[in-house]
Design an enzyme around this catalytic site. Sequence first.
Site, short mmCIF file in Angstrom:
data_model
loop_
_atom_site.label_atom_id
_atom_site.label_comp_id
_atom_site.label_asym_id
_atom_site.label_seq_id
_atom_site.Cartn_x
_atom_site.Cartn_y
_atom_site.Cartn_z
N TRP A 164 0.97 -1.34 -0.06
CA TRP A 164 -0.12 -0.05 0.04
C TRP A 164 1.04 1.39 -0.02
CZ3 TRP A 164 -1.54 2.82 4.87
CH2 TRP A 164 -2.47 4.03 4.34
N CYS A 165 0.44 2.11 -0.63
CA CYS A 165 1.24 3.48 -0.88
C CYS A 165 2.58 3.36 -1.20
CB CYS A 165 0.88 4.20 0.36
SG CYS A 165 1.77 5.95 0.36
N ASN A 166 3.55 4.01 -0.40
CA ASN A 166 5.08 3.72 -0.94
C ASN A 166 5.40 2.27 -0.82
OD1 ASN A 166 6.25 3.30 1.84
ND2 ASN A 166 5.92 5.50 2.09
N GLY A 185 3.56 0.09 -1.76
CA GLY A 185 3.18 -0.54 -3.03
C GLY A 185 4.21 -0.40 -3.93
N LEU A 240 -2.02 -1.38 -3.48
CA LEU A 240 -3.32 -0.30 -3.07
C LEU A 240 -2.54 1.08 -3.33
CD1 LEU A 240 -4.54 -1.98 0.30
CD2 LEU A 240 -5.17 -2.68 -2.37
#
Length: 540
Positions: free
Chosen positions: A272-274, A276, A300
Amino acid sequence: MSKDLFKLFEAMSKTEGPAFAEWTNTMLRYQSDMAKLWLGTALHGEDAADETRDRRFGAEAWDEGIFPILRHSYELTAKAMVDMADKANLPDQEQQKLSFYARVAADNMAPSNFLLTNPEAQQLAKETGGQSLLDGYQNLLADLEKGYISTTDEEAFEVGKNLATTPGSVIFRNELIELIQYEPMTAKTRKAPILIVPPCVNKFYIFDLNEKKSMIRYLLEQGQSVYTIAWRNPGPEMGDHSWDDYIEDGIFEAVKVTSAVSKSNAIDILGWCNGGTMLTAALAVMPKDLKAKLGTATFLSSLIDFSDPGQIKVFIDQPQVEAYNQRLKAEKVAPGRDIANAMAMLHVNESIWNFVVSNYLMGKSPAPFDVLYWNADTSNLPAKWYSYFVEEMYIANKLKKPGALTLCGVPVDTHNIDLPCYFLAADGDHIVPWKTSFTATKLVSGPTEFVLTTGGHVSGTVINHPAKTRRKFWTGGKTGGDADNWHETAKLTDGSWWPHWLDWLDTHNAAERGPKPKALGNKTYTPMDPAPGTYVLEGV
């Protein structure tokens, strides 16, 4: 910010033609509107000020005495400032910065932000005999001592007590990560485990806030086996840790241990986010024998293409990065509080001034809110990691270019990612624009599924429990064209995307269910500390 606002006046002096005419018209309208306001007030009194839709001025106190004209004068001035900034006709990056900071400046000067011009605060002070001001002063002193504005009652929460309470154990630890395995909650579990790669700029327990919001608990209740990385909160001694370290000692090690403990070569890995983005980079350079331990990859709110990184672009350009690098040289880490402050500026009224007025002018204590507690529980980033991320990805946009970067000694090519990939974005995400996220579907070689949910960066993704959700999501659009074409052809479904994702996992990574393990870990990786572990408790 002052330099950016100065560019407005500099641009005004140099501009000719239509832009100058628009500025002139804006100023004339402003002067005319202000004249009508003051003349109307002189002739008709309180009736001169129009009604407002601004929630900051919604109380009845703003309709009495001098406050209607004060409020309306501000609204006219703020609109003129923003209109003129928007018409400066500067190069794209400079224009975005000017428009952004003009809005911030306009919000900062709102009369609601100051005691002498806020009738609600004055009225409350009278009603309480000045106690609200004394309480506000105490709140201000407490916040000055800790170095940031309180947005929630922090004493109401404790990680491991009423946050991050899902049972589990740390089964692996190195200098950079703890790997947590969670206790199964069903008699039979899916043999392909889920491994979560959270962002390293925030604590992992956003996936496990409480029983009603926890994604981890929900997955366990559905018979999934769940593991998660808990990143260490780096101090100055870890300032030289790089993306290579986070990939090799973080993601690669977590995959190895998860596979060994679960006895599975079909891990469903999620970032998720960084987290990801790091997962993307890791998969692009992952050795074949390690990639063989994976079944699918889920991303995500993650970027591969940084051509449009959303609102945070206003903070990221070469001059600002070079200035910040000087601070990194001294401190060795990018303080998590810096990043939290930048994110707060994106919604300065809701994230800053709302609490300034409530905490200090009104003397109120913020209510308990678990998401805001997590948001304030920041984590540092190593200087080397941070600089690489900003300069090579945000500014140079090299991650999407085959061979433009080298990590772990291997040229980075995201087309090496041939796993089935599930991309999830949120339509209200101001940090990762969903249309930019959509471009990732063309930057990997495996089969892809793109899903768009309603909500924001957090509220649409990891806080989206199917129970009593008001969210909706789109699926099944045509991926051959652009994001708009996908959206036009996608199907809208009520509810959380979580069940859809679990169905997708079963379709693309079929796995049997069998008796749950009798104990966590194995002979090599024995349970250490109970979840949520020790790294998550380290402060900044």
